[in-house]
Scaffold this motif. Structure first.
Motif, PDB file in Angstrom:
ATOM      1  N   GLY A 167      -1.079  -2.505 -11.875  1.00  8.71           N
ATOM      2  CA  GLY A 167      -2.462  -2.978 -11.863  1.00  8.71           C
ATOM      3  C   GLY A 167      -2.616  -4.324 -12.543  1.00  8.71           C
ATOM      4  O   GLY A 167      -3.303  -5.217 -12.037  1.00  8.71           O
ATOM      5  N   TRP A 168      -1.940  -4.503 -13.697  1.00  7.76           N
ATOM      6  CA  TRP A 168      -2.040  -5.779 -14.402  1.00  7.76           C
ATOM      7  C   TRP A 168      -1.385  -6.902 -13.613  1.00  7.76           C
ATOM      8  O   TRP A 168      -1.882  -8.034 -13.593  1.00  7.76           O
ATOM      9  CB  TRP A 168      -1.405  -5.669 -15.792  1.00  7.76           C
ATOM     10  N   THR A 212      -5.062  -0.523  -1.707  1.00  4.84           N
ATOM     11  CA  THR A 212      -3.983  -1.006  -2.577  1.00  4.84           C
ATOM     12  C   THR A 212      -3.406   0.116  -3.433  1.00  4.84           C
ATOM     13  O   THR A 212      -2.182   0.223  -3.583  1.00  4.84           O
ATOM     14  CB  THR A 212      -4.501  -2.126  -3.492  1.00  4.84           C
ATOM     15  N   PHE A 213      -4.266   0.966  -3.985  1.00  4.36           N
ATOM     16  CA  PHE A 213      -3.796   1.992  -4.906  1.00  4.36           C
ATOM     17  C   PHE A 213      -3.796   3.398  -4.295  1.00  4.36           C
ATOM     18  O   PHE A 213      -3.436   4.358  -4.977  1.00  4.36           O
ATOM     19  CB  PHE A 213      -4.653   1.982  -6.170  1.00  4.36           C
ATOM     20  N   THR A 273       0.795  -1.227   0.000  1.00  2.00           N
ATOM     21  CA  THR A 273       0.000   0.000   0.000  1.00  2.00           C
ATOM     22  C   THR A 273       0.825   1.272   0.000  1.00  2.00           C
ATOM     23  O   THR A 273       0.701   2.095  -0.908  1.00  2.00           O
ATOM     24  CB  THR A 273      -0.963   0.012   1.202  1.00  2.00           C
ATOM     25  N   PHE A 274       1.689   1.456   1.000  1.00  7.08           N
ATOM     26  CA  PHE A 274       2.231   2.787   1.214  1.00  7.08           C
ATOM     27  C   PHE A 274       3.734   2.956   1.002  1.00  7.08           C
ATOM     28  O   PHE A 274       4.218   4.087   1.058  1.00  7.08           O
ATOM     29  CB  PHE A 274       1.877   3.262   2.631  1.00  7.08           C
ATOM     30  N   VAL A 275       4.483   1.900   0.804  1.00  3.94           N
ATOM     31  CA  VAL A 275       5.925   2.090   0.648  1.00  3.94           C
ATOM     32  C   VAL A 275       6.443   1.441  -0.642  1.00  3.94           C
ATOM     33  O   VAL A 275       6.863   2.135  -1.571  1.00  3.94           O
ATOM     34  CB  VAL A 275       6.712   1.548   1.870  1.00  3.94           C
ATOM     35  N   PHE A 276       6.412   0.104  -0.729  1.00  2.00           N
ATOM     36  CA  PHE A 276       7.080  -0.533  -1.860  1.00  2.00           C
ATOM     37  C   PHE A 276       6.373  -0.267  -3.181  1.00  2.00           C
ATOM     38  O   PHE A 276       7.029  -0.001  -4.203  1.00  2.00           O
ATOM     39  CB  PHE A 276       7.214  -2.045  -1.632  1.00  2.00           C
ATOM     40  N   THR A 277       5.044  -0.347  -3.215  1.00  2.00           N
ATOM     41  CA  THR A 277       4.343  -0.089  -4.476  1.00  2.00           C
ATOM     42  C   THR A 277       4.497   1.374  -4.896  1.00  2.00           C
ATOM     43  O   THR A 277       4.531   1.679  -6.094  1.00  2.00           O
ATOM     44  CB  THR A 277       2.850  -0.447  -4.373  1.00  2.00           C
TER      45      THR A 277
END
Length: 467
Positions: A92-93, A303-304, A69-73
């Motif tokens: 997303g894919w 998630t996004f 959620t907040f760091v790696f992505t």
């Protein structure tokens, strides 16, 4: 945070029997034996087992809050990995593919672990695969050639994290009794929120915010984020140990009596269970479908959320973490506070109000995306305000709707259907970003999924509230 109180001495010691064993061990398998209830009701051991069980949720915040959620992505969708809009769509894919794998495989993982009597073993295996995947994220350097590795690790981590969750949630009845199952479940939920806040504070002040953090870590080559992944892996690995050491393995005789079946035969069994429920309790099936859709939309918000904060509203990595901490606080407080309204008005009005609030807040974020960070701080926190109550009330809605004695079966399907559509929000997000060419178009994809779930929920009849 205090542990749920011990139930009264005269509390019933039998869960109502369930005609069918849940197809997915992810739910609270409520149909268990008197011997089991007696085994988990010993005053000396029970509170320790509750704490041990809840610590897994506390530790899992390392993957939920920090990784996905907040760091790696957020790190992975930065400009170092590729053009704006492209990397978000690719994320997303990747998550959509992971969701499809979860939909194909997760519905039977709990069923098969129950019949094999090795639920705790599979919790351990899947948990520590996630720990190893998180450790491997340290090697994702901020360069385009590392993007595919990062996406693969995020997708694989999501798959195995869901498999671990199937077995973890199924262990709920091993640490609770009929009178305490809701409080114990809520305790675990709360531990997840608090664990996320604590870990985010640790990594923010220890590595992300300072120019030179602990152990001399800087942001050169993304080292601050990469070391955060090491810390997160250690955090999850350590806090997952207590449940494996303190909670004994349990074999549900009803599940074992059904016999072991092959991989594809497991799906046939699942289909028969759903058909039987459709014939006997159709409103329940419609709610399972509606809740599966809107719960996936709720998952998409978190998630996004961090990705959108950074790519659309210009939040720095540190500001994303500060927002994350505020989001967890808002979601946790609102979930607890709305519980009283659920008991007074019923779950359906709470869910509908929350979903409408989510749709409106999401549209505000989309249409006012040029308004700067203040838009995301207000409308984004509003989204978080509604997420928790919608999740919590959906569980109580179903609990009131289920015919007596079929709780285990239906809550198993509740978890199964949720995973079966877990690709919807990532797919909608990626599709709208691809069509629109800008990351903020992904907001419409998430709103669309939530709105679809709302439309499916409206005609479902709710059970009357008992006063």
């Amino acid at each position: 945070m205090t542990l749920p109180p011990e139930p009264p001495a005269d509390a019933p010691r039998n869960f109502p029997p369930s005609p069918l064993t849940p197809a997915d061990g992810a739910a609270a398998t409520i149909g268990v034996t008197t011997d089991h209830v007696e085994a988990v009701s010993e005053a000396g051991a029970r509170k320790g087992r509750i704490l041990a069980w809840g610590l897994w949720d506390w530790g899992s915040a390392a993957f939920n809050a920090v990784v996905t959620t907040f760091v790696f992505t957020v790190y992975l969708t930065g400009e170092s990995f590729g053009p704006k809009g492209t990397v978000e769509a690719q994320l997303g894919w990747a998550l959509a593919i992971a969701g499809l794998l979860i939909a194909l495989l997760a519905p039977i993982t709990g069923q098969r672990s129950d019949t094999s009597g090795r639920r705790k073993l599979w919790l351990a295996v899947n948990t520590y695969i996630v720990v190893l995947i998180t450790l491997a994220m340290f090697f994702v350097l901020p360069a385009p050639e590392y993007l595919m590795l990062g996406l693969f690790l995020v997708a694989a981590g999501n798959v195995f994290f869901e498999f671990a969750g199937v077995n973890y949630n199924a262990m709920l009845v091993q640490v609770s009794t009929p009178r305490s199952i809701g409080k114990v479940s809520g305790f675990g939920w709360g531990m997840g929120y608090v664990g996320g806040i604590v870990l985010l504070l640790v990594v923010y002040f220890g590595f992300i915010q300072p120019e030179v953090g602990l152990f001399g870590v800087t942001n050169a080559n993304g080292l601050d984020v990469r070391v955060t992944m090491l810390v997160s892996a250690i955090w999850f690995g350590l806090f997952a140990l207590p449940v494996l050491l303190a909670v004994p393995e349990y074999r549900n005789p009803a599940a074992v009596d059904r016999g072991k079946v092959g991989f594809f035969a497991s799906y046939a069994r699942l289909g028969r269970d759903i058909k039987r429920l459709w014939n006997e309790q159709r409103d329940t099936v419609w709610f399972l479908l509606a809740s599966a859709v809107f719960r996936d939309g709720l998952a998409g918000v978190f998630t996004f959320g961090g990705v959108l904060a950074a790519s659309v509203f210009g939040f720095s990595p540190g500001e994303v973490i500060i927002f994350a901490i505020a989001a967890n606080v808002v979601a946790g407080v609102s979930t607890i506070a709305v519980g009283a309204l659920d008991d007074r008005l019923g779950a359906k009005p709470v869910i509908i109000t929350a979903l409408i609030g989510l749709v409106v807040s999401g549209l505000i974020v989309f249409f006012l995306h040029d308004g700067g960070q203040i838009v995301f701080w207000t409308a984004g926190l509003a989204l978080c305000l509604f997420v928790g109550p919608a999740q919590s009330a959906s569980r109580t809605f179903l609990a009131r709707l289920i015919p007596a004695g079929r709780e285990g079966e239906v809550f198993g399907l509740y978890a199964t259907t949720g995973r079966a559509v877990s690709f919807l929000a990532p797919t909608a997000f990626a599709l709208f970003v691809t069509i629109g060419g800008e990351p903020y178009f992904g907001i419409l994809g998430i709103v669309l999924v939530i709105a679809l779930g709302l439309a499916l929920l409206i005609p479902v009849k709710a059970a009357p509230v008992r006063r």
